[in-house]
Design a protein around this motif. Structure first.
Motif, short mmCIF file in Angstrom:
data_model
loop_
_atom_site.label_atom_id
_atom_site.label_comp_id
_atom_site.label_asym_id
_atom_site.label_seq_id
_atom_site.Cartn_x
_atom_site.Cartn_y
_atom_site.Cartn_z
N VAL A 228 1.04 4.12 3.79
CA VAL A 228 1.97 3.43 2.89
C VAL A 228 1.21 2.67 1.82
O VAL A 228 1.63 2.61 0.65
CB VAL A 228 2.87 2.48 3.70
N LEU A 229 0.06 2.09 2.17
CA LEU A 229 -0.76 1.39 1.19
C LEU A 229 -1.26 2.34 0.10
O LEU A 229 -1.18 2.03 -1.10
CB LEU A 229 -1.94 0.72 1.89
N ILE A 230 -1.75 3.51 0.50
CA ILE A 230 -2.25 4.49 -0.48
C ILE A 230 -1.10 4.98 -1.36
O ILE A 230 -1.24 5.09 -2.59
CB ILE A 230 -2.94 5.65 0.25
N ALA A 231 0.03 5.30 -0.74
CA ALA A 231 1.17 5.78 -1.51
C ALA A 231 1.69 4.71 -2.47
O ALA A 231 2.14 5.03 -3.59
CB ALA A 231 2.29 6.22 -0.57
N SER A 232 1.61 3.44 -2.06
CA SER A 232 2.04 2.36 -2.96
C SER A 232 1.14 2.26 -4.17
O SER A 232 1.61 2.03 -5.30
CB SER A 232 2.04 1.03 -2.19
N LYS A 233 -0.16 2.44 -3.97
CA LYS A 233 -1.07 2.41 -5.11
C LYS A 233 -0.83 3.58 -6.06
O LYS A 233 -1.10 3.48 -7.27
CB LYS A 233 -2.52 2.45 -4.61
N GLU A 262 -8.38 3.69 5.08
CA GLU A 262 -8.05 4.15 3.72
C GLU A 262 -9.12 5.09 3.20
O GLU A 262 -8.81 6.15 2.62
CB GLU A 262 -7.88 2.95 2.79
N THR A 263 -10.37 4.74 3.39
CA THR A 263 -11.47 5.60 2.96
C THR A 263 -11.45 6.93 3.71
O THR A 263 -11.67 7.99 3.12
CB THR A 263 -12.81 4.89 3.19
N SER A 264 -11.17 6.87 5.00
CA SER A 264 -11.15 8.09 5.80
C SER A 264 -10.04 9.04 5.36
O SER A 264 -10.25 10.26 5.25
CB SER A 264 -10.97 7.73 7.28
N ILE A 265 -8.86 8.50 5.10
CA ILE A 265 -7.74 9.36 4.67
C ILE A 265 -8.03 10.01 3.32
O ILE A 265 -7.82 11.22 3.13
CB ILE A 265 -6.44 8.54 4.63
N LEU A 266 -8.54 9.23 2.38
CA LEU A 266 -8.80 9.77 1.05
C LEU A 266 -9.90 10.83 1.08
O LEU A 266 -9.81 11.86 0.40
CB LEU A 266 -9.17 8.64 0.09
#
Length: 403
Positions: A228-233, A262-266
């Motif tokens: 959700v944090l990544i999608a919000s950005k 976050e780093t791992s997902i990206l």
């Protein structure tokens, strides 16, 4: 003397008027209008044929008329008070046209192609497709000039992001756990007042990450909150900060863990997070159908119900959006799948019928009564209370889809 000169001018210039220009000038007005009407390319097949047929007949007699007129000029005793060759040509045209109509088959008759089913078939079968972007051509924020190409590109990207059955290689995560996680993500989206695109993209990020990485159940909420944090950005103008996500997780994770996830997902997704989602296609298709906000909200509710269901995660986003809209239109008795929808979506109605029936079954029999975040959300007056809409009977739905 002036009278004699004018008489001489008439006797000299009158034979010169018998050349090709006089033939066309002296054709009766009704025949000239008839020729123009028959030469009109209004019929896609009849126009060129009729034009060539009349052209051959007319040109042949034009040449004869010009030849006869030249011979008439050499005769000193011939006078032309009126141009008789033009009348002769017109009469010959009428006679020869009648002969040609009797000799030619009915398909070559100029009037017949208008009644012929073969010539009319393309006109009847060509669907009337509305240009849905023309109203926003002057809006610099709408990108109406490139809207069709943008969505065609997103349709192509669907092939890259088709999900396999990844639950087989997840020993510690089940479908029910994923449903609970998505139900919690819906509540997060509501509490933070995030866009719907953010929710859909976050669920996609979770699925694609779990395809590549085997995870334990105690890290599942961390994966969801980080998604959700990544999608919000990616989607929001003012995304929530990291501390907000730590708070909604009840401080179960540390700040360093959230940043590391976050780093791992990206890195796992190669930073390619522009994943096609059903919500964008749904807005596009609703615009094609000229659907009201209430109908669009009902389709959104149907589409959002599928987020919790693992079986729908492998469906194409565009097909899922089109099926949700078709079911909403059917429930509202607003007609079926129009040629405009078929053109812009790329799906015909028969392609969507199986998925529409599954969506209606999902709406009728919700698998888990405990997961009510989506139903509670769309039971509010802001969303027209569409969650309270009575599902269709399966037999009636079958009849409407066939009709």
């Amino acid at each position: 003397m002036p009278v004699a000169r004018s008489t001489k001018a008439q006797s000299i210039k009158q034979p010169r008027a018998g050349k090709a220009p006089s033939v066309t000038e002296n054709v009766p007005p009704e025949k000239e209008e008839g020729c123009q009407a028959k030469r009109s390319p209004s019929s896609p097949q009849g126009g060129p044929k009729k034009r060539s047929a009349f052209g051959d007949i007319t040109n042949a007699h034009k040449n004869q008329a010009v030849t006869g007129k030249k011979e008439g000029v050499k005769a000193p005793t011939r006078k032309a008070t009126r141009p008789p060759p033009a009348l002769v040509v017109a009469k010959n045209n009428e006679i020869n046209l009648k002969k040609s109509l009797r000799k030619t088959p009915p398909t070559d008759v100029p009037v017949e192609p208008e009644k012929d089913s073969v010539s009319e078939e393309p006109v009847q079968q060509v669907p009337v497709v509305e240009d849905i972007d023309k109203e926003q051509l002057g809006d610099p924020y709408a990108s109406a000039e490139y809207a069709k190409e943008i969505f065609d590109y997103m349709r192509e990207r669907e092939e890259k992001f088709l999900l396999p059955d990844y639950m087989e290689k997840q020993p510690d995560i089940s479908r029910d756990m994923r449903a609970i996680l998505v139900d919690w993500m819906v509540e997060v989206q509501e509490n933070f007042e995030l866009n719907h695109e953010t929710l859909y993209l976050a669920v996609k990020l979770v699925d694609h990450y779990l395809v590549e990485v085997v995870s334990m159940r105690d890290k599942l909420q961390l994966i969801g909150s980080t998604a959700v944090l990544i999608a919000s950005k990616f989607e929001e103008r003012c995304p929530p900060c990291v501390d907000d996500f730590l708070y909604i997780c009840d401080d179960a994770y540390k700040r360093e863990e959230l940043i590391a996830m976050e780093t791992s997902i990206l890195r796992t997704l190669n930073f390619d997070i522009n994943i096609p989602i059903p919500y964008r296609f749904l807005r596009r298709f609703a615009k094609c159908a000229r659907a009201s906000m209430e109908t669009l909200t009902l389709a959104r509710f149907l589409c959002e119900m599928t987020l919790q269901e693992y079986d729908y995660a492998r469906e194409r986003p565009s097909k899922l959006a089109a099926s949700s809209l078709l079911l909403a239109l059917t429930m509202k008795n607003l007609g079926g799948w129009t040629p405009t929808l078929e053109y812009y979506s790329g799906y015909c109605a028969q392609d969507l019928h199986p998925l529409v029936k599954r969506l209606n079954f999902l709406l009728t029999y919700q698998p888990c009564d405990k997961l009510k975040a989506v139903r509670t959300k769309y039971s509010h007056r802001v969303f027209f209370e569409v969650a309270k809409t009575t599902p269709m009977d399966m037999m009636k739905l079958e009849e409407k889809l066939k009709s």
